[in-house]
Design a protein around this motif. Structure first.
Motif, PDB file in Angstrom:
ATOM      1  N   GLY A 149       2.927   3.753   3.821  1.00 36.97           N
ATOM      2  CA  GLY A 149       2.808   5.086   4.423  1.00 36.97           C
ATOM      3  C   GLY A 149       3.820   6.049   3.815  1.00 36.97           C
ATOM      4  O   GLY A 149       4.445   5.781   2.791  1.00 36.97           O
ATOM      5  N   GLU A 150       4.013   7.184   4.491  1.00 34.99           N
ATOM      6  CA  GLU A 150       4.881   8.225   3.929  1.00 34.99           C
ATOM      7  C   GLU A 150       6.364   7.918   4.054  1.00 34.99           C
ATOM      8  O   GLU A 150       7.186   8.534   3.386  1.00 34.99           O
ATOM      9  N   THR A 151       6.729   6.938   4.886  1.00 31.41           N
ATOM     10  CA  THR A 151       8.147   6.597   5.012  1.00 31.41           C
ATOM     11  C   THR A 151       8.641   5.781   3.820  1.00 31.41           C
ATOM     12  O   THR A 151       9.841   5.664   3.601  1.00 31.41           O
ATOM     13  N   GLY A 152       7.714   5.211   3.057  1.00 32.69           N
ATOM     14  CA  GLY A 152       8.081   4.463   1.858  1.00 32.69           C
ATOM     15  C   GLY A 152       8.747   3.142   2.161  1.00 32.69           C
ATOM     16  O   GLY A 152       8.697   2.623   3.267  1.00 32.69           O
ATOM     17  N   GLY A 153       9.374   2.585   1.130  1.00 28.94           N
ATOM     18  CA  GLY A 153      10.030   1.290   1.247  1.00 28.94           C
ATOM     19  C   GLY A 153       9.343   0.257   0.373  1.00 28.94           C
ATOM     20  O   GLY A 153       8.439   0.560  -0.393  1.00 28.94           O
ATOM     21  N   SER A 154       9.829  -0.963   0.488  1.00 27.08           N
ATOM     22  CA  SER A 154       9.225  -2.032  -0.305  1.00 27.08           C
ATOM     23  C   SER A 154       8.596  -3.059   0.634  1.00 27.08           C
ATOM     24  O   SER A 154       9.099  -3.299   1.734  1.00 27.08           O
ATOM     25  N   VAL A 155       7.493  -3.667   0.180  1.00 25.98           N
ATOM     26  CA  VAL A 155       6.788  -4.689   0.958  1.00 25.98           C
ATOM     27  C   VAL A 155       6.313  -5.796   0.028  1.00 25.98           C
ATOM     28  O   VAL A 155       6.015  -5.558  -1.138  1.00 25.98           O
ATOM     29  N   SER A 156       6.272  -6.990   0.564  1.00 23.60           N
ATOM     30  CA  SER A 156       5.714  -8.133  -0.158  1.00 23.60           C
ATOM     31  C   SER A 156       4.784  -8.869   0.794  1.00 23.60           C
ATOM     32  O   SER A 156       5.131  -9.093   1.953  1.00 23.60           O
ATOM     33  N   CYS A 157       3.616  -9.242   0.293  1.00 19.18           N
ATOM     34  CA  CYS A 157       2.677 -10.020   1.114  1.00 19.18           C
ATOM     35  C   CYS A 157       2.522 -11.409   0.490  1.00 19.18           C
ATOM     36  O   CYS A 157       2.696 -11.594  -0.715  1.00 19.18           O
ATOM     37  N   LYS A 158       2.209 -12.374   1.369  1.00 16.45           N
ATOM     38  CA  LYS A 158       2.023 -13.745   0.902  1.00 16.45           C
ATOM     39  C   LYS A 158       0.980 -14.414   1.789  1.00 16.45           C
ATOM     40  O   LYS A 158       1.030 -14.297   3.011  1.00 16.45           O
ATOM     41  N   ILE A 159       0.037 -15.124   1.141  1.00 10.55           N
ATOM     42  CA  ILE A 159      -0.951 -15.916   1.874  1.00 10.55           C
ATOM     43  C   ILE A 159      -0.752 -17.373   1.492  1.00 10.55           C
ATOM     44  O   ILE A 159      -0.676 -17.717   0.309  1.00 10.55           O
ATOM     45  N   THR A 160      -0.655 -18.214   2.525  1.00  6.12           N
ATOM     46  CA  THR A 160      -0.511 -19.653   2.325  1.00  6.12           C
ATOM     47  C   THR A 160      -1.694 -20.338   3.004  1.00  6.12           C
ATOM     48  O   THR A 160      -2.000 -20.046   4.160  1.00  6.12           O
ATOM     49  N   VAL A 161      -2.376 -21.226   2.270  1.00  5.35           N
ATOM     50  CA  VAL A 161      -3.508 -21.976   2.814  1.00  5.35           C
ATOM     51  C   VAL A 161      -3.159 -23.455   2.771  1.00  5.35           C
ATOM     52  O   VAL A 161      -2.890 -24.005   1.699  1.00  5.35           O
ATOM     53  N   ASP A 162      -3.134 -24.080   3.945  1.00  6.17           N
ATOM     54  CA  ASP A 162      -2.803 -25.506   4.061  1.00  6.17           C
ATOM     55  C   ASP A 162      -1.496 -25.852   3.349  1.00  6.17           C
ATOM     56  O   ASP A 162      -1.387 -26.861   2.655  1.00  6.17           O
ATOM     57  N   GLY A 163      -0.499 -24.989   3.480  1.00 11.94           N
ATOM     58  CA  GLY A 163       0.819 -25.252   2.920  1.00 11.94           C
ATOM     59  C   GLY A 163       1.003 -24.834   1.471  1.00 11.94           C
ATOM     60  O   GLY A 163       2.110 -24.910   0.946  1.00 11.94           O
ATOM     61  N   ALA A 164      -0.049 -24.380   0.809  1.00  8.30           N
ATOM     62  CA  ALA A 164       0.055 -23.960  -0.591  1.00  8.30           C
ATOM     63  C   ALA A 164      -0.048 -22.441  -0.684  1.00  8.30           C
ATOM     64  O   ALA A 164      -0.987 -21.842  -0.154  1.00  8.30           O
ATOM     65  N   VAL A 165       0.920 -21.825  -1.369  1.00  2.00           N
ATOM     66  CA  VAL A 165       0.888 -20.375  -1.558  1.00  2.00           C
ATOM     67  C   VAL A 165      -0.240 -20.053  -2.537  1.00  2.00           C
ATOM     68  O   VAL A 165      -0.284 -20.573  -3.649  1.00  2.00           O
ATOM     69  N   VAL A 166      -1.174 -19.188  -2.092  1.00  2.00           N
ATOM     70  CA  VAL A 166      -2.322 -18.861  -2.936  1.00  2.00           C
ATOM     71  C   VAL A 166      -2.277 -17.436  -3.471  1.00  2.00           C
ATOM     72  O   VAL A 166      -2.988 -17.121  -4.422  1.00  2.00           O
ATOM     73  N   SER A 167      -1.436 -16.581  -2.870  1.00  2.00           N
ATOM     74  CA  SER A 167      -1.357 -15.211  -3.370  1.00  2.00           C
ATOM     75  C   SER A 167      -0.070 -14.549  -2.889  1.00  2.00           C
ATOM     76  O   SER A 167       0.332 -14.707  -1.737  1.00  2.00           O
TER      77      SER A 167
END
Length: 183
Positions: A149-167
């Motif tokens: 949004g307009e407030t800015g900042g940094s973000v990181s997303c992570k998806i884990t499926v059955d214990g394995a990071v997929v993205s």
């Protein structure tokens, strides 16, 4: 009266044609009656040779061998097909544990997560943010999108499926978006 060789020849031809069709997926279904009839006719032809009513011993024995081999191939296909069906069925019924996670220093971020056809939207005042869900069926992962949004900042997303990071993805700045897709 001369020996009649028709039954042994019929058994040989049925066994040969059945053997040719037996390894072909789906078409091989027609091989079952061919190899069974080929086996029966070839055995009858061999009995006729032993009784002196026919003279095609080699052809009858070859018909028995071809029919038996074709029958073995047909039976093997049953096991292969059943294993494939079971594997697909198990995969369709498997439940996956999916974890969505967002970290960073942005505030009041908009989060969209879940399955592609059924997303959930939330406004998150502060990070980190985390959700765990279970997905059953073909789709084992999900999507996760976070916007600063307009407030800015940094973000990181992570998806884990059955214990394995997929993205994992990272974005920073005003109106920055990090989008993770995991299957």
């Amino acid at each position: 009266m001369p020996p009649r060789n028709g039954i042994g020849v019929t058994g040989f031809v049925l066994g040969l044609v059945g053997l040719v069709f037996s390894p072909i997926p789906f078409v091989g279904v027609i091989a079952w009656p061919l190899v069974i009839l080929g086996l029966i006719f070839s055995i009858i032809g061999l009995v006729r040779v032993k009784n002196g009513k026919a003279s095609n011993k080699g052809l009858s024995i070859t018909g028995i061998a071809l029919s038996a081999l074709g029958l073995v191939v047909c039976v093997v296909w049953i096991f292969v097909f059943n294993a494939a069906v079971n594997e697909v069925n198990n995969e369709l019924n498997r439940t996956a544990k999916v974890s969505y996670e967002i970290t960073g220093d942005a505030t009041n971020v908009e989060v969209i997560y879940g399955e592609v056809l059924n997303p959930v939207t939330e406004t998150v005042p502060a990070l980190p943010w985390h959700k765990e869900v279970e997905n059953k069926g073909v789709y084992k992962g999900g999507t996760l999108t976070v916007s600063t949004g307009e407030t800015g900042g940094s973000v990181s997303c992570k998806i884990t499926v059955d214990g394995a990071v997929v993205s994992t993805k990272t974005a920073s700045g005003e109106f920055a978006t990090a989008a993770c897709t995991g299957v």
